[in-house]
Design an enzyme around this catalytic site. Structure first.
Site, mmCIF file in Angstrom:
data_model
loop_
_atom_site.group_PDB
_atom_site.id
_atom_site.type_symbol
_atom_site.label_atom_id
_atom_site.label_comp_id
_atom_site.label_asym_id
_atom_site.label_seq_id
_atom_site.Cartn_x
_atom_site.Cartn_y
_atom_site.Cartn_z
ATOM 1 N N GLN A 182 0.820 -1.222 0.000
ATOM 2 C CA GLN A 182 0.000 0.000 0.000
ATOM 3 C C GLN A 182 0.846 1.261 0.000
ATOM 4 O O GLN A 182 0.347 2.334 -0.343
ATOM 5 C CB GLN A 182 -0.934 0.021 1.217
ATOM 6 C CG GLN A 182 -2.049 -0.993 1.159
ATOM 7 C CD GLN A 182 -3.088 -0.681 0.071
ATOM 8 O OE1 GLN A 182 -3.171 0.410 -0.458
ATOM 9 N NE2 GLN A 182 -3.892 -1.682 -0.256
ATOM 10 N N CYS A 325 -9.706 -8.160 0.254
ATOM 11 C CA CYS A 325 -9.420 -9.588 0.276
ATOM 12 C C CYS A 325 -10.218 -10.323 1.330
ATOM 13 O O CYS A 325 -10.304 -11.536 1.317
ATOM 14 C CB CYS A 325 -7.945 -9.809 0.536
ATOM 15 S SG CYS A 325 -6.961 -8.706 -0.447
HETATM 16 N N1 PLP Z 1 -0.721 -6.667 1.090
HETATM 17 C C1 PLP Z 1 -1.468 -5.570 1.239
HETATM 18 C C2 PLP Z 1 -1.155 -4.609 2.338
HETATM 19 C C3 PLP Z 1 -2.544 -5.340 0.374
HETATM 20 O O1 PLP Z 1 -3.307 -4.256 0.549
HETATM 21 C C4 PLP Z 1 -2.815 -6.281 -0.653
HETATM 22 C C5 PLP Z 1 -3.981 -6.104 -1.537
HETATM 23 O O2 PLP Z 1 -5.085 -5.915 -1.123
HETATM 24 C C6 PLP Z 1 -1.994 -7.401 -0.766
HETATM 25 C C7 PLP Z 1 -0.961 -7.559 0.119
HETATM 26 C C8 PLP Z 1 -2.230 -8.417 -1.839
HETATM 27 O O3 PLP Z 1 -1.852 -7.887 -3.087
HETATM 28 P P1 PLP Z 1 -2.206 -8.588 -4.462
HETATM 29 O O4 PLP Z 1 -3.605 -8.190 -4.778
HETATM 30 O O5 PLP Z 1 -1.223 -8.013 -5.443
HETATM 31 O O6 PLP Z 1 -2.021 -10.044 -4.290
#
Ligand code: PLP
Length: 377
Positions: A182, A325
């Site tokens: 982020q 997520c």
């Molecule tokens: N780490 C953080 C802090 C995130 O905000 C996200 C996405 O929401 C991720 C990891 C995962 O990223 P990606 O969508 O590229 O797998």
């Protein structure tokens, strides 16, 4: 989608910038080569483009080009970092330290390793979402092989004291992994000033495409090694086999090239918070407000339920009740409850994340939407 639909969920994902899209397009068709087939012109052109993107990403985080490994996103990069370090170093020790407010990609990977014999310490945070540095220091033992701390929280924007954390981790001879997904694109991240050893990033959080990310792995002082997750072909110095996503990587590079830091987004976010504070002081709470936060993120606890707000604004506004997520899980935010909010308070919290296409007019409209629910009997 209606033309006046307002998007304030930039921490979930961002639209691909038009300049990024134009840069990517040729690599789907005319320049379709496989970057690993560099014996002919198609492959060589793809390889050149991938290396240019790698250089751009390295420049963004102030690393060496060889320290950047392409992945399918931050989730894969996190898995590669944590499992890869555990696999290689667990004979030295099986202890990992992380934080209760990490992204699920980190927490779930740690939970997985616990089943394989890892001991994991989950540090608590205070009401501002910050870890206590002396608690971190006490948590690290001679069995600690890895400390994983998020740079900036995706739900609240709260930024940890990364440089101080790195100092403590290194004084105890452990490896420091940082989820900077982020932070990159929103604030300056410098792996050398911050002394980060391993760090993940993701293109779709910074106006690049989805499905491409990278892992930074320090090559000196200390040199970090890790076990690959994916075998076959030996791409990316053997650390991540598989044909590279050339258009995605090109887009990631361009997205890094055009990052611009100005105060516009922060001004909008601050105006939003100030206006709400003025109108409804005492009735709302800005989560993490006493910590240094990302300039675009505002996480607010209201007197009404977040689901009611989302239902009320469904055809006009995109916001989140937590991380993209985990929003499918329908449980109150683990980040907010770790900061001391009750389950019920967490359920009254909404994340607004602003971006470079957000406007003052949109902010005024959202304030009105909030006001109409606040003023309901
Ligand atoms: N780490 C953080 C802090 C995130 O905000 C996200 C996405 O929401 C991720 C990891 C995962 O990223 P990606 O969508 O590229 O797998």
């Amino acid at each position: 989608m209606a033309a006046d639909y307002i998007y304030l969920d930039y921490n979930a994902t961002t639209p691909v910038d038009e300049k990024v899209l134009q840069e990517m397009l040729p690599y789907f068709s005319v320049k379709f080569g496989n970057a690993a087939s560099s014996t002919h012109l198609y492959g060589a052109a793809a390889k050149t483009a991938v290396e240019a993107a790698r250089a751009e990403i390295a420049k963004t985080v102030k690393s060496e080009e060889q320290e950047i490994i392409f992945t399918s996103g931050a989730t894969e990069a996190i898995n590669l970092a944590i499992k890869g370090i555990y696999d290689l170093y667990h004979s030295k020790g099986n202890h990992i330290v992380t934080v209760s407010t990490e992204h699920k990609a980190v927490l779930d990977t740690c939970k997985f390793l616990e089943k394989k014999g890892a001991q994991v310490t989950y540090l608590a945070v205070d009401e501002n979402g910050k870890i206590d540095l002396s608690e971190l220091e006490h948590a690290i033992s001679d069995k600690t092989i890895l400390v994983s701390v998020i740079y900036a929280n995706n739900e609240t924007g709260v930024i940890q004291d990364i440089k101080e954390i790195a100092k403590i981790v290194h004084a105890k001879n452990s490896i420091f992994f940082c989820d900077a997904t982020q932070a990159i694109g929103k604030i300056h991240v410098d792996v050398n000033t911050d002394r980060i050893d391993v760090m993940c990033m993701s293109a779709h959080k910074l106006y690049g495409p989805k499905g491409v990310g990278a892992l930074y792995i320090r090559r000196k002082d200390p040199r970090v090694s890790l076990q690959p997750l994916i075998h076959g072909g030996g791409h990316e110095r053997g650390l991540r086999s598989g044909t590279l996503n050339v258009p995605g990587i090109v887009g990631f590079g361009k997205a890094c090239e055009i990052i611009s830091f100005n105060n516009d987004v922060q001004n909008l976010r601050d105006h939003f918070e100030n206006a709400l504070n003025e109108k409804f002081s005492g009735a709302i709470h800005i989560n993490g407000k006493n910590a240094i936060r990302l300039p675009n993120t505002s996480n607010i606890t209201f007197p009404f339920k977040a689901v009611d707000f989302i239902r009320h604004t469904k055809n006009q506004l995109a916001v989140a009740t937590g991380s993209a997520c985990t929003s499918a899980e329908n449980s109150p935010s683990h980040v907010l409850t770790a900061m001391g909010l009750s389950k019920e308070e967490a359920e009254r919290s909404v994340r607004f994340s602003f971006g470079k296409y957000s406007t003052q007019e949109e902010v005024e409209r959202v304030i009105q939407m909030i006001a109409s629910l606040m003023e309901k009997p």
